[in-house]
Design a protein around this motif. Structure first.
Motif, short mmCIF file in Angstrom:
data_model
loop_
_atom_site.label_atom_id
_atom_site.label_comp_id
_atom_site.label_asym_id
_atom_site.label_seq_id
_atom_site.Cartn_x
_atom_site.Cartn_y
_atom_site.Cartn_z
N LEU A 192 -13.50 -74.36 39.09
CA LEU A 192 -12.47 -73.38 39.44
C LEU A 192 -11.26 -74.10 40.03
N VAL A 193 -11.51 -75.05 40.92
CA VAL A 193 -10.42 -75.80 41.55
C VAL A 193 -9.64 -76.57 40.48
N GLU A 194 -10.39 -77.22 39.60
CA GLU A 194 -9.77 -78.02 38.55
C GLU A 194 -8.85 -77.16 37.68
N VAL A 195 -9.36 -76.02 37.23
CA VAL A 195 -8.54 -75.15 36.36
C VAL A 195 -7.35 -74.60 37.13
N ALA A 196 -7.57 -74.21 38.38
CA ALA A 196 -6.47 -73.63 39.17
C ALA A 196 -5.34 -74.65 39.33
N ARG A 236 11.50 -62.68 41.74
CA ARG A 236 11.08 -63.59 42.80
C ARG A 236 10.72 -64.97 42.28
N LEU A 237 10.05 -65.03 41.13
CA LEU A 237 9.54 -66.32 40.65
C LEU A 237 10.39 -66.91 39.54
N ARG A 238 11.06 -66.09 38.80
CA ARG A 238 11.80 -66.51 37.61
C ARG A 238 10.90 -67.24 36.61
N ARG A 239 9.63 -66.93 36.62
CA ARG A 239 8.65 -67.42 35.64
C ARG A 239 7.45 -66.50 35.75
N ARG A 240 6.44 -66.72 34.87
CA ARG A 240 5.25 -65.87 34.95
C ARG A 240 4.39 -66.26 36.15
N LEU A 241 3.78 -65.27 36.73
CA LEU A 241 2.85 -65.51 37.83
C LEU A 241 1.50 -65.87 37.22
N VAL A 242 0.88 -66.95 37.71
CA VAL A 242 -0.37 -67.42 37.11
C VAL A 242 -1.55 -67.07 38.01
N VAL A 243 -2.51 -66.38 37.44
CA VAL A 243 -3.70 -65.98 38.19
C VAL A 243 -4.92 -66.55 37.49
N VAL A 244 -5.77 -67.25 38.25
CA VAL A 244 -7.04 -67.73 37.71
C VAL A 244 -8.16 -66.94 38.39
N GLY A 245 -9.05 -66.39 37.58
CA GLY A 245 -10.12 -65.56 38.14
C GLY A 245 -11.48 -66.06 37.72
N ALA A 246 -12.49 -65.77 38.52
CA ALA A 246 -13.86 -66.19 38.18
C ALA A 246 -14.87 -65.48 39.07
N ALA A 280 -4.79 -77.29 37.30
CA ALA A 280 -4.21 -77.57 35.99
C ALA A 280 -3.26 -76.46 35.55
N GLU A 281 -3.60 -75.24 35.87
CA GLU A 281 -2.78 -74.09 35.48
C GLU A 281 -1.64 -73.85 36.47
N ARG A 282 -1.60 -74.63 37.54
CA ARG A 282 -0.65 -74.40 38.64
C ARG A 282 -0.72 -72.93 39.10
N ALA A 283 -1.93 -72.51 39.37
CA ALA A 283 -2.16 -71.10 39.70
C ALA A 283 -1.41 -70.70 40.97
N ASP A 284 -0.82 -69.53 40.93
CA ASP A 284 -0.23 -68.95 42.14
C ASP A 284 -1.31 -68.29 42.98
#
Lengths: 261, 525
Positions: free
Chosen positions: A172-176, A116-126, A178-182
């Motif tokens: 959290l918003v900043e990191v999400a 579906r993504l053809r790349r890794r899915l990025v998850v930011v947690g906190a 920057a990481e282009r979190a999904d």
């Protein structure tokens, strides 16, 4: 429709929807036989055995047979009881919240992300706000996982950024971003003065402010005191309650994350 | 137990030599660095205890004050020189008062030179020496209790867990477990303690899925078990965890309070808690030196690999980790009888011949490490809500333990991964263990796997795969650190410059001084 001999008077009206009226099955249809085990804080003697039988009766077992009683130290006795219950259950009256996505196995999750993504899915947690209880977020994210299931970190196709405890919403918003979190996963255990609800609203508002709707990561919160039906009210995409496993979260993410542009 | 696998001496020697080749650069790395936790542990050994009204330990506050006073220079030179220099200069009468004044900002620290440095060094050495003498006394006390009260009646020692979160609930549960037959009590720590960069203080009543490891909790539980040991006529051992960011400090507290076993793995924190690799190896070496001094049996964490990777495919990573844990432990001064190397019964029971494979892996560990009290961990990964099936699986686990001469048997609960064990679950689990040990405890005398059979062949193959893996690790430019970074273990990639606690690591400056490491490196008197 199951035929039951001798339904107790007034116990069950005929089922209105597609449903079945059933009783537990021991070795004969409708026999209502069940088995339970429990411990009473009583020394083992005849009184204790009678107390076990009384408990079984109160639980609706009649007759109840105390088939095993064993002392465990001077103050406790362990019982195994077999007996008959007269209750009927009506499957039409059972209410379940159906999962709206398929539960995937570990390999299927990685495969689905690749497709579906053809790349890794990025998850930011906190854990946000003052909450220092990372037990929930760690159970879902850390490789160690929960209930015999590995956390999201275990998946080659998922990149996990776990910010840990007491993370401020702006960070959290900043990191999400920057990481282009999904997806952003937030865990909230502390519920004093509804802190979990306030924090969640603050978090969802911050993301609404910081990103255009089509770029906003999926917002997922979890914790033992959340009501799964409150997602809309709190401005998040999904709420997970007590007992959620990493595979459920991963399957949800795979199903709901926007596919590659 | 007599050897049954016919492992060639030359192969075993080669495996150990490779482990040494992989481990040696890491030991050099550990010797060239220090961490905030090592420095705080040194202060604790010197007798600094307690916390301010907010619960921040004085050890943390004093180290922080030194670091803010001296800046970048503080950690590379070690905390001892500036702290004892301040004491020698009369900034305070003792360490506790110094910490209080320093936390209030009223102490000026400096890095002493020349005669001043000599004085500070000698004062520090003397005070830390007193702390080590207390650890020695606790060890002698254990020996005395073992001799006068008596030891566990047999091996494997039966290891049971308590984990209420409240030390005052844990105590009666632990005493009850000992009366029911436990030889070792482990108090599980509160979830998340491994990531705290300080040791909580005092008796604690609120933990998550476990109880905080604190000096006072250690003391209370040890005292309660001493009482129960006398009542039962056998010494009941106490276990806790030296893992996470405060490994060295917790090792010191365990030595001061006569704990008997500590979970202490060389790579667990890196792989499973994402703690910085350098931080972990430095902290680990110091903590193991303290354990060696205290006579504490370490329990390593190889079972964890099998909870994330397949127990058949990853069997050789367990062997490799055991060999590395052995190398690091011996280097830190631990004797073989203190090496509770871990492994686990985690093969999918649906796999044909799963029990034969379990026996092969368990025997391999037994014969590679003949003098180590191996820690045998019960099934967790394939335990389900079907508690009846789980009970059967635990029976087979116990049988494998008896057949392969395991030293420490962690009792499996049928409610694993379902609920916190009920009182009755523990009782049933102990009945299971007792039945198997009484019915088949000496079956190993009759158990001789066929020389060309599945068990022997499998054991040889796992050892060969472990040797291959260590050869591949040696091919990396930076050896083990690169292998950890590229996901060789447990599929997790942990680069040497990432992970938690990195900011608390510093390369030692030429003038680094730490009386604790100095005294621990010397032969005990």
């Amino acid at each position: 429709m199951t035929q039951l001999s001798d339904p107790p008077p007034g116990a069950a009206a005929p089922p209105s929807r597609e449903g079945r009226l059933v009783r537990p099955y021991g070795d004969t249809t409708g026999d209502g036989m069940v088995q339970v085990s429990f411990t009473l804080p009583l020394p083992h003697d005849k009184v204790a055995e009678g107390a076990a039988e009384q408990l079984a009766h109160k639980m609706g077992m009649d007759p109840a047979m105390v088939v095993h009683a064993k002392p465990m130290g001077p103050d406790f006795t362990f019982f195994v009881v077999y007996g008959k219950v007269r209750h009927l259950v009506d499957t039409a009256a059972v209410e379940v919240v159906e999962r709206d996505y398929p539960l995937l196995g570990s390999k299927e999750i990685d495969l689905a992300i690749r497709e579906r993504l053809r790349r890794r899915l990025v998850v930011v947690g906190a854990c946000i706000g003052t909450d220092a209880h990372t037990v929930g977020i760690d159970a879902i994210l850390n490789i160690k996982g929960f209930a015999g299931e590995k956390g999201l970190e275990y998946h080659r196709e998922i990149k996990v950024v776990n910010l840990g405890a007491q993370v401020a919403v702006p960070r959290l918003v900043e990191v999400a971003l920057a990481e282009r979190a999904d997806a952003v996963l937030v865990s909230q255990v502390v519920t004093q003065r509804d802190a979990h609800l306030l924090n969640t609203r603050e978090m969802s508002a911050a993301f609404r402010e910081a990103c255009a709707p089509e770029r906003r990561p999926l917002l997922v919160v979890g914790g033992p005191r959340f009501d799964e039906r409150m997602a809309g009210e709190l401005g998040v995409d999904r709420i997970f309650a007590r007992g959620t496993t990493p595979a459920e979260v991963a399957s949800y993410l795979v199903h709901h994350v926007r596919s590659a542009a | 137990m007599s050897a049954k696998l016919g492992l060639p001496d030359e192969t075993v020697r080669r495996a150990r030599a490779l482990a040494a080749r992989v481990g040696a650069p890491v030991v050099e790395l550990a010797k060239a660095h220090t961490t905030v936790a090592v420095e705080r542990a040194t202060l604790r050994l010197a007798g600094l205890a307690g916390a301010d009204p907010d619960g921040t330990p004085w050890a943390n506050l004093l180290l922080d004050a030194v670091r803010s006073g001296l800046g970048e220079d503080a950690l590379p030179h070690g905390v001892a020189l500036p702290v004892w220099d301040a004491l020698v200069r009369g900034e305070a009468d003792d360490l506790g008062v110094l910490a209080q004044k320093a936390a209030a900002g009223s102490v000026r620290f400096r890095l002493p030179a020349g005669v001043d440095a000599e004085r500070a060094r000698s004062a520090a050495r003397q005070q830390v020496g007193h702390g080590l003498a207390r650890v020695d006394a606790r060890r002698a006390e254990r020996d005395h209790l073992l001799a006068t009260i008596g030891d566990a009646p047999r091996q494997p020692w039966i290891y049971l867990i308590v984990a209420t979160g409240d030390i005052h609930e844990d105590i009666p549960q632990a005493q009850a477990a000992a009366r029911e037959g436990a030889d070792v009590i482990a108090v599980i720590r509160s979830t998340g303690q491994s990531l705290l960069d300080y040791v909580p203080e005092g008796a604690t009543r609120e933990g998550f899925a476990g109880t905080y490891a604190t000096q006072e909790n250690f003391r209370l539980m040890r005292a309660a078990l001493d009482e129960t040991s006398r009542e039962l006529g056998r010494y009941v051992r106490l276990t806790n965890y030296a893992s996470g960011l405060c490994m060295p400090e917790i090792a010191v507290l365990a030595g001061l309070e006569r704990l008997d076993m500590m979970l202490n793995d060389s790579m667990y924190g890196i792989l499973f808690r994402d703690i910085n690799p350098v931080r972990t190896f430095v902290d680990q070496r110091f903590s193991r030196q303290v354990h060696a001094r205290a006579g504490i049996v370490i329990n390593t964490g190889e079972d964890n690999y099998l909870t994330t990777a397949d127990a058949i495919e990853a069997a050789h990573t367990v062997t490799t980790s055991q060999l590395l844990n052995e190398y690091f432990a011996r280097e830190a001064g631990l004797s073989d009888d203190l090496l509770g190397l871990g492994h686990a019964f985690e093969i999918d029971p649906a796999v044909p011949d799963s029990f034969r494979l379990e026996l092969a892996h368990a025997l391999l560990a037994r014969e590679l490490f003949p003098d180590a009290p191996l820690k045998w961990m019960p099934p967790t990964r394939h335990m389900t809500g079907d508690v009846f099936r789980g009970y059967l699986l635990d029976g087979f686990f116990n049988l494998a333990g008896a057949l392969t001469g395991q030293g420490i048997l962690l009792v499996g609960m049928m409610t694993e991964a379902v609920v916190t064990p009920f009182l009755s679950d523990r009782d049933l689990a102990l009945q299971n263990v007792r039945y198997v040990l009484e019915a088949a405890g000496r079956l190993h005398e009759d158990f001789h796997p066929a020389p060309d059979g599945v068990i022997v062949q499998r054991a040889h193959r796992v050892l060969a795969e472990s040797i291959d893996l260590m050869e591949r690790i040696c091919e990396h430019e930076h050896g083990l650190l690169d292998a950890i970074a590229d996901g060789t273990f447990g599929l997790m990639r942990r680069p040497a410059d990432g992970g938690r606690g990195l900011e608390g690591v510093a390369e030692r400056a030429p003038g680094y001084h730490n009386p604790a490491t100095e005294l621990l490196e010397e032969e005990p008197a």
